[in-house]
Design a protein around this motif. Structure first.
Motif, short mmCIF file in Angstrom:
data_model
loop_
_atom_site.label_atom_id
_atom_site.label_comp_id
_atom_site.label_asym_id
_atom_site.label_seq_id
_atom_site.Cartn_x
_atom_site.Cartn_y
_atom_site.Cartn_z
N ALA A 120 -5.01 1.26 -3.06
CA ALA A 120 -5.37 -0.16 -2.97
C ALA A 120 -4.43 -1.02 -3.80
O ALA A 120 -4.02 -2.11 -3.36
N LYS A 121 -4.06 -0.54 -4.98
CA LYS A 121 -3.15 -1.30 -5.85
C LYS A 121 -1.73 -1.33 -5.26
O LYS A 121 -1.03 -2.34 -5.36
N ILE A 122 -1.32 -0.24 -4.65
CA ILE A 122 0.00 -0.21 -4.01
C ILE A 122 0.06 -1.21 -2.86
O ILE A 122 1.04 -1.95 -2.72
N ILE A 123 -0.99 -1.24 -2.05
CA ILE A 123 -1.03 -2.21 -0.96
C ILE A 123 -0.99 -3.64 -1.52
O ILE A 123 -0.23 -4.48 -1.02
N SER A 124 -1.76 -3.91 -2.54
CA SER A 124 -1.78 -5.24 -3.15
C SER A 124 -0.39 -5.62 -3.66
O SER A 124 0.09 -6.74 -3.41
N PHE A 125 0.25 -4.71 -4.36
CA PHE A 125 1.60 -4.96 -4.86
C PHE A 125 2.57 -5.24 -3.71
O PHE A 125 3.38 -6.17 -3.78
N ASP A 126 2.47 -4.46 -2.65
CA ASP A 126 3.36 -4.64 -1.49
C ASP A 126 3.15 -5.99 -0.81
O ASP A 126 4.11 -6.60 -0.34
N ILE A 127 1.91 -6.46 -0.76
CA ILE A 127 1.63 -7.77 -0.16
C ILE A 127 2.32 -8.87 -0.97
O ILE A 127 2.98 -9.75 -0.40
#
Length: 164
Positions: A120-127
């Protein structure tokens, strides 16, 4: 509050909101330079898409809300551009349409940013990274409003709690 959220976060409402924002965005392009610039770039639409996705009740609903929102916005934006003899290119139409078509997939993953864990944190960072890079690569630099939009994006992705 839940009733209001359900009234807003459904495909019909999202289509109507998208239609209205498409008109507003195009009129802002015509009549105001600063607001028109803000609503013609990707960062604000990434922020709107993130908010719609994370507040949707399920991944499926996030996907079902994003497509009509994006399609509605595109239809009226380019319709108003056509009616007002505005300047627009087929490249932008194709690019924004491709983005709108993949938005349900992006909404699926964006919804997951409110789950626990590293993914979830990786997705957030990527966004956030995509928002910043798209602004720099497509629109040449970060402006004050881009920084503000991305701060809001960080807040909603990393700090705002969402009840589901």
């Amino acid at each position: 509050m839940e009733t209001i959220k359900k009234m807003i976060l459904n495909p019909i409402s999202m289509l109507l909101i998208g239609l209205c924002l498409g008109v507003a965005s195009r009129l802002l392009d015509i009549y105001t330079q600063n607001l028109g610039n803000i609503f013609s770039q990707m960062a604000i639409w990434i922020l709107f898409g993130t908010i719609i996705s994370i507040y949707s009740q399920t991944k499926k609903k996030a996907m079902l809300n994003m497509l009509p929102f994006c399609i509605g916005m595109l239809i009226t934006y380019y319709f108003v551009a056509f009616v007002t003899d505005g300047v627009y290119s087929n490249t932008f139409i194709i690019g924004w349409t491709a983005f709108a078509i993949i938005c349900p997939i992006l909404a699926y993953f964006t919804w997951m940013t409110k789950e626990k864990g590293l993914f979830a944190k990786i997705i957030s960072f990527d966004i956030v990274l995509f928002s910043v890079l798209s602004t720099i690569l497509l629109f040449d630099k970060l402006r004050v409003y881009d920084i503000f939009i991305n701060i809001l994006l960080i807040y909603f992705l990393f700090f705002k709690k969402v009840k589901r």
